[in-house]
Design a protein around this motif. Structure first.
Motif, short mmCIF file in Angstrom:
data_model
loop_
_atom_site.label_atom_id
_atom_site.label_comp_id
_atom_site.label_asym_id
_atom_site.label_seq_id
_atom_site.Cartn_x
_atom_site.Cartn_y
_atom_site.Cartn_z
N GLY A 37 0.84 -1.19 0.00
CA GLY A 37 0.00 0.00 0.00
C GLY A 37 0.87 1.24 0.00
O GLY A 37 1.83 1.33 0.77
N PRO A 38 0.58 2.22 -0.85
CA PRO A 38 1.42 3.41 -0.94
C PRO A 38 1.55 4.18 0.37
O PRO A 38 2.62 4.68 0.69
N SER A 39 0.48 4.26 1.15
CA SER A 39 0.58 5.00 2.41
C SER A 39 1.52 4.29 3.37
O SER A 39 2.33 4.93 4.05
N THR A 40 1.46 2.97 3.41
CA THR A 40 2.38 2.22 4.26
C THR A 40 3.81 2.35 3.75
O THR A 40 4.74 2.50 4.54
N THR A 41 3.98 2.32 2.44
CA THR A 41 5.32 2.48 1.86
C THR A 41 5.91 3.82 2.29
O THR A 41 7.08 3.89 2.70
N GLU A 42 5.10 4.88 2.23
CA GLU A 42 5.59 6.20 2.65
C GLU A 42 6.01 6.20 4.11
O GLU A 42 7.04 6.76 4.46
N VAL A 43 5.22 5.57 4.96
CA VAL A 43 5.54 5.52 6.39
C VAL A 43 6.84 4.73 6.60
O VAL A 43 7.72 5.16 7.36
N LEU A 44 6.98 3.60 5.93
CA LEU A 44 8.19 2.78 6.07
C LEU A 44 9.43 3.57 5.66
O LEU A 44 10.47 3.49 6.31
N VAL A 45 9.32 4.32 4.57
CA VAL A 45 10.45 5.14 4.12
C VAL A 45 10.76 6.21 5.16
O VAL A 45 11.92 6.44 5.51
N GLU A 46 9.73 6.87 5.69
CA GLU A 46 9.92 7.90 6.73
C GLU A 46 10.57 7.31 7.98
O GLU A 46 11.33 7.99 8.67
N LEU A 47 10.28 6.06 8.28
CA LEU A 47 10.86 5.40 9.45
C LEU A 47 12.30 4.92 9.18
O LEU A 47 12.96 4.43 10.08
N GLY A 48 12.76 5.05 7.93
CA GLY A 48 14.12 4.66 7.59
C GLY A 48 14.26 3.23 7.09
O GLY A 48 15.35 2.66 7.12
N LYS A 143 10.39 7.30 16.51
CA LYS A 143 10.33 7.87 15.15
C LYS A 143 8.88 8.02 14.69
O LYS A 143 8.53 9.00 14.03
N GLY A 144 8.06 7.03 15.00
CA GLY A 144 6.65 7.09 14.61
C GLY A 144 5.95 8.27 15.26
O GLY A 144 5.19 8.99 14.62
N GLN A 145 6.21 8.48 16.55
CA GLN A 145 5.60 9.61 17.25
C GLN A 145 6.09 10.93 16.66
O GLN A 145 5.33 11.89 16.56
N GLU A 146 7.35 10.96 16.25
CA GLU A 146 7.90 12.17 15.62
C GLU A 146 7.19 12.48 14.30
O GLU A 146 6.85 13.64 14.02
N ILE A 147 6.91 11.45 13.51
CA ILE A 147 6.17 11.64 12.26
C ILE A 147 4.78 12.20 12.55
O ILE A 147 4.34 13.16 11.91
N VAL A 148 4.10 11.61 13.53
CA VAL A 148 2.75 12.07 13.90
C VAL A 148 2.81 13.51 14.40
O VAL A 148 1.99 14.35 14.01
N ASN A 149 3.78 13.82 15.26
CA ASN A 149 3.90 15.19 15.78
C ASN A 149 4.16 16.19 14.65
O ASN A 149 3.59 17.29 14.66
N ASN A 150 4.98 15.81 13.68
CA ASN A 150 5.24 16.70 12.54
C ASN A 150 3.98 16.92 11.71
O ASN A 150 3.71 18.04 11.26
N MET A 151 3.19 15.86 11.53
CA MET A 151 1.93 16.00 10.80
C MET A 151 0.98 16.94 11.54
O MET A 151 0.35 17.81 10.93
N LYS A 152 0.88 16.75 12.85
CA LYS A 152 -0.01 17.60 13.65
C LYS A 152 0.43 19.06 13.58
O LYS A 152 -0.42 19.96 13.46
N SER A 153 1.74 19.31 13.61
CA SER A 153 2.24 20.68 13.52
C SER A 153 1.91 21.30 12.17
O SER A 153 1.52 22.46 12.09
N GLU A 154 2.07 20.50 11.11
CA GLU A 154 1.77 20.99 9.76
C GLU A 154 0.28 21.32 9.62
O GLU A 154 -0.10 22.36 9.08
#
Length: 172
Positions: A37-48, A143-154
């Motif tokens: 799934g593309p959304s999961t792929t994006e998350v996996l890439v963001e997680l490194g 890292k996951g929480q950091e992604i969520v926090n960045n989304m919330k800030s945006e």
């Protein structure tokens, strides 16, 4: 790992419930991943984890965030034999793939490969939960929480801009 009553540690797989409610075993080492799934792929890439993805869906190819030498599979009817030949440690699938209640990854699961389903999210809060869950599976909660926090800030910064618009338009 878990502790026995006499406090000695034993190796045991981590057992979790995926976002679709299925009990899954998380392998101790995840070196190869299939993301369907593309959304999961994006998350996996963001997680490194881009370098651990050995196959993904054809829609993820359009994201342009993965190496060109991986296998791309049709999300709605993946070639299970090709997928099994990769011998992945872990498969992330979407709930969209469960057409009419049939599990296209039954043969994969029967071989002992962990398949986790992430259903289509219906809200931003559910998307946050999907990200946190994916991070937990990979032991990357921070890292996951950091992604969520960045989304919330945006989202917050966009909301502030929206709040300054006095002549608001409606769209049908």
């Amino acid at each position: 790992q878990s502790e026995t009553p006499n406090n000695t540690e034993i190796n045991s797989p981590l057992v979790m419930t995926d976002r679709a409610g299925n009990e899954i075993e998380i392998p101790e080492d995840i070196e190869t991943i299939v993301s369907m799934g593309p959304s999961t792929t994006e998350v996996l890439v963001e997680l490194g984890y881009a370098d651990k993805i050995v196959a993904t869906d054809t829609y993820s190819k359009d994201l342009g965030i993965l190496a060109g030498d991986i296998l791309y599979l049709d999300m709605m009817s993946p070639d299970i034999e090709q997928l099994i030949a990769l011998d992945p440690d872990f498969v992330f699938a979407t709930g969209m793939m469960m057409v009419e209640g049939t599990d296209p990854f039954k043969a994969v699961k029967d071989l002992g490969i962990t398949v986790v389903y992430i259903p289509s999210s219906e809200s931003i809060e559910e998307i946050y939960k999907d990200i946190i869950f994916t991070a937990q599976v990979l032991n990357e909660e921070e890292k996951g929480q950091e992604i969520v926090n960045n989304m919330k800030s945006e989202i917050e910064s966009i909301q502030k801009i929206g709040d300054t618009i006095s002549d608001k338009k409606t769209v049908y």
